[in-house]
Design a protein around this motif. Structure first.
Motif, PDB file in Angstrom:
ATOM      1  N   PRO A 251       0.802  -1.233   0.000  1.00 48.08           N
ATOM      2  CA  PRO A 251       0.000   0.000   0.000  1.00 48.08           C
ATOM      3  C   PRO A 251       0.834   1.282   0.000  1.00 48.08           C
ATOM      4  O   PRO A 251       0.310   2.354  -0.280  1.00 48.08           O
ATOM      5  CB  PRO A 251      -0.821  -0.111   1.293  1.00 48.08           C
ATOM      6  CG  PRO A 251      -0.028  -1.020   2.178  1.00 48.08           C
ATOM      7  CD  PRO A 251       0.639  -1.998   1.260  1.00 48.08           C
ATOM      8  N   ASN A 252       2.122   1.163   0.299  1.00 51.59           N
ATOM      9  CA  ASN A 252       2.984   2.337   0.344  1.00 51.59           C
ATOM     10  C   ASN A 252       3.727   2.596  -0.964  1.00 51.59           C
ATOM     11  O   ASN A 252       4.487   3.562  -1.071  1.00 51.59           O
ATOM     12  CB  ASN A 252       4.012   2.196   1.472  1.00 51.59           C
ATOM     13  CG  ASN A 252       3.349   2.118   2.832  1.00 51.59           C
ATOM     14  OD1 ASN A 252       2.451   2.905   3.131  1.00 51.59           O
ATOM     15  ND2 ASN A 252       3.774   1.164   3.648  1.00 51.59           N
ATOM     16  N   LEU A 253       3.505   1.707  -1.942  1.00 49.56           N
ATOM     17  CA  LEU A 253       4.230   1.829  -3.208  1.00 49.56           C
ATOM     18  C   LEU A 253       3.275   1.944  -4.386  1.00 49.56           C
ATOM     19  O   LEU A 253       2.126   1.513  -4.326  1.00 49.56           O
ATOM     20  CB  LEU A 253       5.146   0.611  -3.423  1.00 49.56           C
ATOM     21  CG  LEU A 253       6.211   0.340  -2.366  1.00 49.56           C
ATOM     22  CD1 LEU A 253       7.034  -0.874  -2.753  1.00 49.56           C
ATOM     23  CD2 LEU A 253       7.095   1.561  -2.157  1.00 49.56           C
ATOM     24  N   LYS A 254       3.791   2.504  -5.474  1.00 50.74           N
ATOM     25  CA  LYS A 254       3.031   2.624  -6.709  1.00 50.74           C
ATOM     26  C   LYS A 254       3.931   2.214  -7.866  1.00 50.74           C
ATOM     27  O   LYS A 254       5.131   2.505  -7.865  1.00 50.74           O
ATOM     28  CB  LYS A 254       2.529   4.053  -6.905  1.00 50.74           C
ATOM     29  CG  LYS A 254       1.603   4.211  -8.100  1.00 50.74           C
ATOM     30  CD  LYS A 254       1.033   5.632  -8.180  1.00 50.74           C
ATOM     31  CE  LYS A 254       0.115   5.761  -9.392  1.00 50.74           C
ATOM     32  NZ  LYS A 254      -0.428   7.140  -9.525  1.00 50.74           N
ATOM     33  N   LEU A 255       3.338   1.541  -8.871  1.00 48.33           N
ATOM     34  CA  LEU A 255       4.090   1.088 -10.040  1.00 48.33           C
ATOM     35  C   LEU A 255       3.645   1.871 -11.268  1.00 48.33           C
ATOM     36  O   LEU A 255       2.450   1.984 -11.542  1.00 48.33           O
ATOM     37  CB  LEU A 255       3.863  -0.408 -10.260  1.00 48.33           C
ATOM     38  CG  LEU A 255       4.740  -1.081 -11.320  1.00 48.33           C
ATOM     39  CD1 LEU A 255       6.189  -1.183 -10.834  1.00 48.33           C
ATOM     40  CD2 LEU A 255       4.204  -2.476 -11.644  1.00 48.33           C
ATOM     41  N   SER A 256       4.612   2.421 -12.016  1.00 46.85           N
ATOM     42  CA  SER A 256       4.318   3.120 -13.266  1.00 46.85           C
ATOM     43  C   SER A 256       4.993   2.366 -14.405  1.00 46.85           C
ATOM     44  O   SER A 256       6.181   2.023 -14.298  1.00 46.85           O
ATOM     45  CB  SER A 256       4.842   4.558 -13.213  1.00 46.85           C
ATOM     46  OG  SER A 256       4.153   5.306 -12.232  1.00 46.85           O
ATOM     47  N   THR A 257       4.262   2.102 -15.482  1.00 46.81           N
ATOM     48  CA  THR A 257       4.812   1.273 -16.551  1.00 46.81           C
ATOM     49  C   THR A 257       4.509   1.830 -17.938  1.00 46.81           C
ATOM     50  O   THR A 257       3.592   2.631 -18.125  1.00 46.81           O
ATOM     51  CB  THR A 257       4.247  -0.164 -16.489  1.00 46.81           C
ATOM     52  OG1 THR A 257       2.915  -0.181 -17.019  1.00 46.81           O
ATOM     53  CG2 THR A 257       4.233  -0.716 -15.090  1.00 46.81           C
ATOM     54  N   ALA A 258       5.292   1.341 -18.918  1.00 44.78           N
ATOM     55  CA  ALA A 258       5.062   1.611 -20.341  1.00 44.78           C
ATOM     56  C   ALA A 258       5.972   0.663 -21.120  1.00 44.78           C
ATOM     57  O   ALA A 258       7.062   0.324 -20.649  1.00 44.78           O
ATOM     58  CB  ALA A 258       5.385   3.060 -20.685  1.00 44.78           C
ATOM     59  N   ILE A 259       5.526   0.201 -22.292  1.00 47.23           N
ATOM     60  CA  ILE A 259       6.405  -0.611 -23.143  1.00 47.23           C
ATOM     61  C   ILE A 259       7.464   0.306 -23.740  1.00 47.23           C
ATOM     62  O   ILE A 259       7.169   1.379 -24.264  1.00 47.23           O
ATOM     63  CB  ILE A 259       5.606  -1.319 -24.264  1.00 47.23           C
ATOM     64  CG1 ILE A 259       4.744  -2.431 -23.667  1.00 47.23           C
ATOM     65  CG2 ILE A 259       6.543  -1.907 -25.320  1.00 47.23           C
ATOM     66  CD1 ILE A 259       5.527  -3.615 -23.101  1.00 47.23           C
ATOM     67  N   GLU A 260       8.715  -0.127 -23.662  1.00 49.33           N
ATOM     68  CA  GLU A 260       9.820   0.727 -24.086  1.00 49.33           C
ATOM     69  C   GLU A 260       9.861   0.931 -25.595  1.00 49.33           C
ATOM     70  O   GLU A 260       9.320   0.145 -26.374  1.00 49.33           O
ATOM     71  CB  GLU A 260      11.144   0.123 -23.621  1.00 49.33           C
ATOM     72  CG  GLU A 260      11.519  -1.149 -24.351  1.00 49.33           C
ATOM     73  CD  GLU A 260      12.915  -1.654 -24.026  1.00 49.33           C
ATOM     74  OE1 GLU A 260      13.681  -0.934 -23.372  1.00 49.33           O
ATOM     75  OE2 GLU A 260      13.227  -2.779 -24.444  1.00 49.33           O
ATOM     76  N   LEU A 261      10.551   1.979 -25.985  1.00 51.44           N
ATOM     77  CA  LEU A 261      10.789   2.249 -27.395  1.00 51.44           C
ATOM     78  C   LEU A 261      11.945   1.414 -27.933  1.00 51.44           C
ATOM     79  O   LEU A 261      12.066   1.211 -29.134  1.00 51.44           O
ATOM     80  CB  LEU A 261      11.131   3.736 -27.585  1.00 51.44           C
ATOM     81  CG  LEU A 261      10.032   4.742 -27.250  1.00 51.44           C
ATOM     82  CD1 LEU A 261      10.598   6.151 -27.238  1.00 51.44           C
ATOM     83  CD2 LEU A 261       8.882   4.624 -28.234  1.00 51.44           C
ATOM     84  N   GLY A 262      12.788   0.928 -27.042  1.00 53.42           N
ATOM     85  CA  GLY A 262      14.001   0.233 -27.450  1.00 53.42           C
ATOM     86  C   GLY A 262      13.862  -1.272 -27.490  1.00 53.42           C
ATOM     87  O   GLY A 262      12.779  -1.823 -27.685  1.00 53.42           O
ATOM     88  N   TYR A 263      14.985  -1.956 -27.263  1.00 51.80           N
ATOM     89  CA  TYR A 263      15.005  -3.416 -27.373  1.00 51.80           C
ATOM     90  C   TYR A 263      16.121  -4.006 -26.530  1.00 51.80           C
ATOM     91  O   TYR A 263      17.057  -3.310 -26.124  1.00 51.80           O
ATOM     92  CB  TYR A 263      15.207  -3.840 -28.839  1.00 51.80           C
ATOM     93  CG  TYR A 263      16.529  -3.372 -29.429  1.00 51.80           C
ATOM     94  CD1 TYR A 263      17.725  -4.054 -29.193  1.00 51.80           C
ATOM     95  CD2 TYR A 263      16.593  -2.213 -30.207  1.00 51.80           C
ATOM     96  CE1 TYR A 263      18.924  -3.624 -29.709  1.00 51.80           C
ATOM     97  CE2 TYR A 263      17.797  -1.761 -30.730  1.00 51.80           C
ATOM     98  CZ  TYR A 263      18.967  -2.474 -30.479  1.00 51.80           C
ATOM     99  OH  TYR A 263      20.168  -2.029 -30.984  1.00 51.80           O
ATOM    100  N   GLN A 264      16.016  -5.304 -26.296  1.00 53.16           N
ATOM    101  CA  GLN A 264      17.120  -6.084 -25.732  1.00 53.16           C
ATOM    102  C   GLN A 264      17.545  -7.065 -26.813  1.00 53.16           C
ATOM    103  O   GLN A 264      16.705  -7.744 -27.415  1.00 53.16           O
ATOM    104  CB  GLN A 264      16.674  -6.858 -24.493  1.00 53.16           C
ATOM    105  CG  GLN A 264      17.713  -7.813 -23.939  1.00 53.16           C
ATOM    106  CD  GLN A 264      18.736  -7.129 -23.054  1.00 53.16           C
ATOM    107  OE1 GLN A 264      18.379  -6.481 -22.090  1.00 53.16           O
ATOM    108  NE2 GLN A 264      20.011  -7.266 -23.384  1.00 53.16           N
ATOM    109  N   GLY A 265      18.839  -7.115 -27.077  1.00 52.64           N
ATOM    110  CA  GLY A 265      19.311  -8.015 -28.131  1.00 52.64           C
ATOM    111  C   GLY A 265      20.700  -8.545 -27.846  1.00 52.64           C
ATOM    112  O   GLY A 265      21.315  -8.230 -26.829  1.00 52.64           O
ATOM    113  N   ILE A 266      21.179  -9.348 -28.770  1.00 51.04           N
ATOM    114  CA  ILE A 266      22.543  -9.869 -28.691  1.00 51.04           C
ATOM    115  C   ILE A 266      23.295  -9.389 -29.919  1.00 51.04           C
ATOM    116  O   ILE A 266      22.965  -9.761 -31.054  1.00 51.04           O
ATOM    117  CB  ILE A 266      22.564 -11.409 -28.627  1.00 51.04           C
ATOM    118  CG1 ILE A 266      21.728 -11.923 -27.448  1.00 51.04           C
ATOM    119  CG2 ILE A 266      23.995 -11.918 -28.525  1.00 51.04           C
ATOM    120  CD1 ILE A 266      21.610 -13.439 -27.400  1.00 51.04           C
ATOM    121  N   THR A 267      24.291  -8.542 -29.700  1.00 43.48           N
ATOM    122  CA  THR A 267      25.134  -8.051 -30.790  1.00 43.48           C
ATOM    123  C   THR A 267      26.217  -9.087 -31.059  1.00 43.48           C
ATOM    124  O   THR A 267      26.880  -9.559 -30.134  1.00 43.48           O
ATOM    125  CB  THR A 267      25.775  -6.705 -30.410  1.00 43.48           C
ATOM    126  OG1 THR A 267      24.732  -5.745 -30.202  1.00 43.48           O
ATOM    127  CG2 THR A 267      26.700  -6.211 -31.503  1.00 43.48           C
TER     128      THR A 267
END
Length: 502
Positions: A251-267
């Motif tokens: 009850p003391n915390l709040k979560l804010s979210t959004a799908i990112e514009l970027g990515y996770q990958g393997i170079t």
């Protein structure tokens, strides 16, 4: 009795006076320690979070990815697309008291373009020169039309620095940065803290309500969350997906979210692999590694299905996503057949550099296990993030787990990593047809025509696989309910304007 009453009243007055002048400090937990605090030379996502507190840009974005004014009030592009006139906000000062005007804007843009080692140079590559039209107007004269230009100016390429401080400090400017943002730099202790205090002459000071901001790098996500819960921190970035339920139930915390514009990958190191391993020598071997990976399974196993599997540099919801190239399925038999066609006998040893971090390491371990089924021996080498970037530049890796926080224009997710002359082309991929597509996309403003150009690029990238795109993260920011006014933007940055701390 009267004396006691007067004493009590005096005490209450002291308490209320102390409360009225109590300094508020916002403590933000970061997943890494940023690199240099110079917008010309910086390149880390976590650094961009810090910049948002002290370095205003010409333009910004809103939650719908619309470009909105910040230090600039408006822009106008000529009919041939080669001149962009920008009107600047009046009565703006840098944190050293120097005025922000057209000459200062010209200086900042030219510094981004010409300073040795600048990572902004490719973002402003089409800029020929800057003209001062009047004290509050600049004209950007381009070598050719450049469709991503204003989008680039919503990020570090659009950050304005004090000419006086930049000239005095030279390449040491990042140690004592001076910008035109809401907070001014106080001190930095590497791997420990970065401290800022409210800038009294900020142009939008009426919307700045917190006195001090302290950024604290804490690599362990569990420790970051524990500090938030105990009151040691007020906001943390990169909450683990597995901790979402825990945060939402508090009850003391709040979560804010959004799908990112970027990515996770393997170079994958193609052109700089000193050991000439099979991955660098054959596209078929790189395709085999790709086919050994189950992206959907990674999302479910590590992120509780909260993230978005992907195979391109933009997420599947983006208007430039190429639907003609859907998410590939895992195919171990085909992967083994490709290795055989390439004349490579398992096990294929791969030096797999992985930046330190709970989720990143977890993904690497799953990839390691999956790839083993196809005949790959992914030798994980956990490395501190800033160090990993230096090693990537030097080509000291064969596979590198690397995230990109993303930009609103697809150029910002592709050019800097895929163009043969771009400074963050860590794979050292060199494909003239891909370079042409990347350059052509910068000239085109029509969305349909531009998307067709990116389709050609997508086909080339997927054939040669310099980067294996895996998934797009959900930005997860947790903060105390005492913090009011927080909104999460898709770029993942923490904007401090308008925030109040009860």
């Amino acid at each position: 009795m009267k004396i006691l009453r007067l004493t009590a009243v005096a005490a209450l007055l002291l308490i209320s006076t102390a409360s009225a002048f109590a300094e508020t400090t916002l403590r933000i937990g970061l997943a890494e320690d940023p690199d240099i605090l110079d917008p010309t030379l910086a390149r880390t996502y976590v650094g961009r979070i810090v910049f948002a507190a002290f370095c205003d840009k010409l333009f910004d974005i809103d939650e719908h990815l619309n470009i909105v004014p910040q230090l600039a009030l408006s822009h106008e592009t000529s009919a041939d697309g080669k001149e962009v006139t920008i009107k600047l906000r009046p009565n703006v000062k840098f944190q050293d008291g120097e005025p922000f005007d057209a000459e200062a804007a010209k200086f900042s843009l030219e510094r981004h373009l010409n300073f040795p080692g600048s990572f902004r140079k490719p973002e402003l590559a089409s800029l020929d020169h800057v003209e001062v039209v009047d004290p509050l107007t600049i004209k950007l004269v381009l070598k050719a039309p450049f469709s991503p230009l204003i989008a680039q100016l919503t990020d570090r390429a659009g950050m304005m620095v004090s000419p006086k401080a930049a000239k005095a400090e030279g390449d040491k400017f990042g140690l004592h940065p001076v910008c035109a943002g809401p907070y001014k730099f106080v001190e930095r202790v590497q791997q420990d803290r970065i401290v800022f205090e409210k800038f009294a002459d900020y142009w939008n000071k009426d919307n700045v309500f917190i006195d001090k901001i302290v950024f604290l790098p804490i690599v362990d996500a569990t420790v970051r969350l524990a500090n938030l819960k105990s009151g040691g921190l007020d906001l943390i970035e990169r909450v683990l997906a597995t901790d979402i339920k825990d945060v939402r139930s508090d009850p003391n915390l709040k979560l804010s979210t959004a799908i990112e514009l970027g990515y996770q990958g393997i170079t994958l190191n193609i052109g700089h692999d000193k050991n000439k391993g099979p991955l660098s020598q054959s596209a078929k071997v790189r395709q085999a590694l790709d086919l050994s990976i189950d992206r959907a399974a990674i999302n479910q196993a590590i992120f509780n299905g909260e993230f978005k599997p992907g195979n391109q540099w933009i997420n599947p919801d983006h208007p430039y996503y190429q639907k003609a190239f859907p998410l590939p399925g895992r195919d171990i038999e085909k992967a083994k057949a490709l290795l055989k066609e390439a004349g490579v006998k398992p096990p294929v040893a791969v030096d797999f550099m992985v930046p330190k971090g709970d989720e990143t390491e977890a993904v690497a371990q799953v990839v390691q296990s999956m790839a083993a089924d196809a005949g790959f021996d992914m030798k994980i080498r956990v490395t501190e993030f800033a160090t990993s970037l230096k090693q990537a530049e030097a080509g000291d890796f064969q596979a590198y787990m690397l995230a990109w926080s993303g930009r609103i224009d697809p150029d910002g997710n592709s050019y800097v990593f895929l163009h043969s002359k771009a400074p963050q082309n860590y794979s050292a991929w060199n494909n003239p047809a891909a370079d042409k597509a990347l350059d052509d996309a910068r000239l085109e403003t029509d969305i349909a025509k531009r998307k067709a150009i990116y389709e050609k690029l997508t086909k080339l990238e997927m054939a040669e696989e310099p980067i294996l795109y895996l998934y797009h993260r959900r930005i997860l920011i947790a903060h105390t309910t005492k913090l009011e006014g927080y909104k999460q933007m898709p770029d993942g940055l923490v904007r401090v304007i308008g925030l109040k701390l009860k």
